[in-house]
Design an enzyme around this catalytic site. Structure first.
Site, PDB file in Angstrom:
ATOM      1  N   LYS A   1       0.821  -1.219   0.000  1.00  0.00           N
ATOM      2  CA  LYS A   1       0.000   0.000   0.000  1.00  0.00           C
ATOM      3  C   LYS A   1       0.854   1.268   0.000  1.00  0.00           C
ATOM      4  CE  LYS A   1      -0.797   0.288   5.032  1.00  0.00           C
ATOM      5  NZ  LYS A   1      -0.225   1.605   5.261  1.00  0.00           N
ATOM      6  N   ASP A   2       2.139   1.147   0.336  1.00  0.00           N
ATOM      7  CA  ASP A   2       3.039   2.302   0.305  1.00  0.00           C
ATOM      8  C   ASP A   2       3.693   2.500  -1.054  1.00  0.00           C
ATOM      9  OD1 ASP A   2       2.560   2.837   2.981  1.00  0.00           O
ATOM     10  OD2 ASP A   2       4.300   1.685   3.680  1.00  0.00           O
TER      11      ASP A   2
ATOM     12  N   ARG B   1      -7.492   8.864   2.981  1.00  0.00           N
ATOM     13  CA  ARG B   1      -8.599   7.928   2.733  1.00  0.00           C
ATOM     14  C   ARG B   1      -9.380   7.653   4.004  1.00  0.00           C
ATOM     15  NH1 ARG B   1      -9.142   2.789   4.098  1.00  0.00           N
ATOM     16  NH2 ARG B   1      -6.935   2.634   4.634  1.00  0.00           N
ATOM     17  N   ARG B   2      -8.674   7.333   5.087  1.00  0.00           N
ATOM     18  CA  ARG B   2      -9.372   7.042   6.343  1.00  0.00           C
ATOM     19  C   ARG B   2     -10.110   8.270   6.851  1.00  0.00           C
ATOM     20  NH1 ARG B   2      -4.149   3.687   8.358  1.00  0.00           N
ATOM     21  NH2 ARG B   2      -4.765   1.631   7.562  1.00  0.00           N
TER      22      ARG B   2
ATOM     23  N   ARG C   1       0.779  10.926  12.761  1.00  0.00           N
ATOM     24  CA  ARG C   1       1.759  10.118  12.044  1.00  0.00           C
ATOM     25  C   ARG C   1       2.653   9.405  13.051  1.00  0.00           C
ATOM     26  NH1 ARG C   1       5.385  12.170   7.689  1.00  0.00           N
ATOM     27  NH2 ARG C   1       5.720   9.926   7.603  1.00  0.00           N
TER      28      ARG C   1
ATOM     29  N   ARG D   1       1.658   5.698  17.561  1.00  0.00           N
ATOM     30  CA  ARG D   1       0.228   6.009  17.451  1.00  0.00           C
ATOM     31  C   ARG D   1      -0.554   5.406  18.612  1.00  0.00           C
ATOM     32  NH1 ARG D   1      -1.104   6.012  10.937  1.00  0.00           N
ATOM     33  NH2 ARG D   1       1.032   6.375  10.265  1.00  0.00           N
TER      34      ARG D   1
ATOM     35  N   CYS E   1      -1.206  10.456  -2.326  1.00  0.00           N
ATOM     36  CA  CYS E   1      -1.656  10.883  -1.002  1.00  0.00           C
ATOM     37  C   CYS E   1      -2.616  12.065  -1.080  1.00  0.00           C
ATOM     38  CB  CYS E   1      -0.438  11.228  -0.139  1.00  0.00           C
ATOM     39  SG  CYS E   1       0.598   9.805   0.211  1.00  0.00           S
TER      40      CYS E   1
END
Length: 320
Positions: free
Chosen positions: A93-94, A141-142, A159, A165, A251
């Site tokens: 996904k990165d 997206r989230r 981040r 987190r 992004c």
């Protein structure tokens, strides 16, 4: 005993990246003929090099403000192109939809659970958060998907690696956070989520849960590379990344995609949203790609066609 030269692996230095790279290191060593349970032998035939990326160094801004998701791969890809390493292990996904010339995603092993995980200090689901609660995330997206469901939420930039987190959540800097369930499982933290988000209702990032083995293009069909490939995973993520390509995913564009098999049929749901979550555009399709000469290419085409349909409808509404 392996006789070929060692395969040098490059990866980021975060705890999650090292867990993922270690998993692949053992599989690569086994493909080279080494005992995956012999740590010394694994380190000899598949040595691991830790490479710090710009994305790791800059933690106080969104990726879109400093150059996009490619900042998690650039320094590693430079090492590949310069011949200092032979492959890289990334979270798929990165990976940007377009790679540097001369490099390729040569293998994708079997995928872990692709769903997003909801973590909070009490609420079981996003819907259970109090009015105006703070959601911490660095993912556009989230953010957009959460605001579509709960427009009253306050979204705060959060981040850092998984431990950072989680610590910020515990410290009360946010009432809830959303993380990839696959990463939590790989770190032995799969018990922490309060709930998991339905990937058909809120599709995860294209390729989420999958790892990418990046090599120089000339090495894509070496025997140890072929041993890492999981065909069903490669076909499913090809569909998701087809949508990413069509939507020029970065992004700056909130894009979700989820592909899965039901028998021989590949199903795909993709969505793109306005960054504020007020508009959502969705398309779904299915195809029996097993009948195609190149299933992954056919899956990619399916993702491209659905992505192009969304792009035609949404225009600039989905770009920050």
């Amino acid at each position: 005993m392996p006789t070929q030269p060692p395969v040098r692996i490059g990866a980021r230095g975060s705890k999650l990246s090292l867990a993922q790279a270690g998993q692949m290191q053992r599989q690569i060593a086994q493909a080279l003929g080494a005992d995956p349970g012999d740590g010394a032998e694994v380190a000899r035939v598949a040595p691991l090099t830790v490479i710090t990326t710009t994305g790791d160094r800059v933690q106080d801004r969104r990726l879109l403000e400093i150059g996009g998701k490619g900042l998690f791969t650039k320094e590693i890809e430079d090492a590949l192109l310069e011949g200092r390493i032979d492959c890289a292990v990334h979270s798929l996904k990165d990976m940007p939809s377009v790679l540097p010339q001369g490099l390729c995603i040569a293998a994708i092993p079997e995928r872990e659970d692709p769903r997003d995980a909801f973590l909070s200090r009490g609420a079981e689901r996003l819907e259970d958060l109090t009015h105006g609660a703070v959601l911490g995330t660095a993912s556009l997206r989230r953010q957009a998907q959460s605001l579509f469901r709960r427009p009253d939420l306050q979204v705060q930039l959060l981040r850092g690696n998984v431990d950072t987190r989680l610590a910020k959540l515990d410290a009360g800097e946010a009432d809830a956070i959303i993380l990839a369930y696959a990463g939590l499982k790989r770190l032995g933290l799969g018990h922490l989520p309060m709930s998991l988000i339905d990937p058909k209702q809120a599709p995860p990032a294209p390729g989420q849960g999958a790892l990418a083995i990046e090599t120089r293009a000339a090495d894509r069909d070496l025997s140890w590379v072929l041993a890492l490939r999981h065909e069903a995973t490669m076909v499913a993520v090809a569909a998701e990344r087809g949508a990413l390509t069509a939507l020029e995913g970065s992004c700056r564009t909130p894009i979700g995609a989820h592909a899965w098999f039901e028998g021989a049929a590949l199903h795909l749901i993709i969505e793109a949203l306005s960054p504020d979550g007020r508009q959502r555009f969705r398309h779904a399709g299915e195809q029996d790609v097993t009948r195609m000469a190149d299933p992954a290419a056919s899956a990619h085409d399916l993702g491209m066609s659905l992505g192009q349909a969304i792009k035609g409808e949404a225009g600039d509404a989905i770009v920050l």
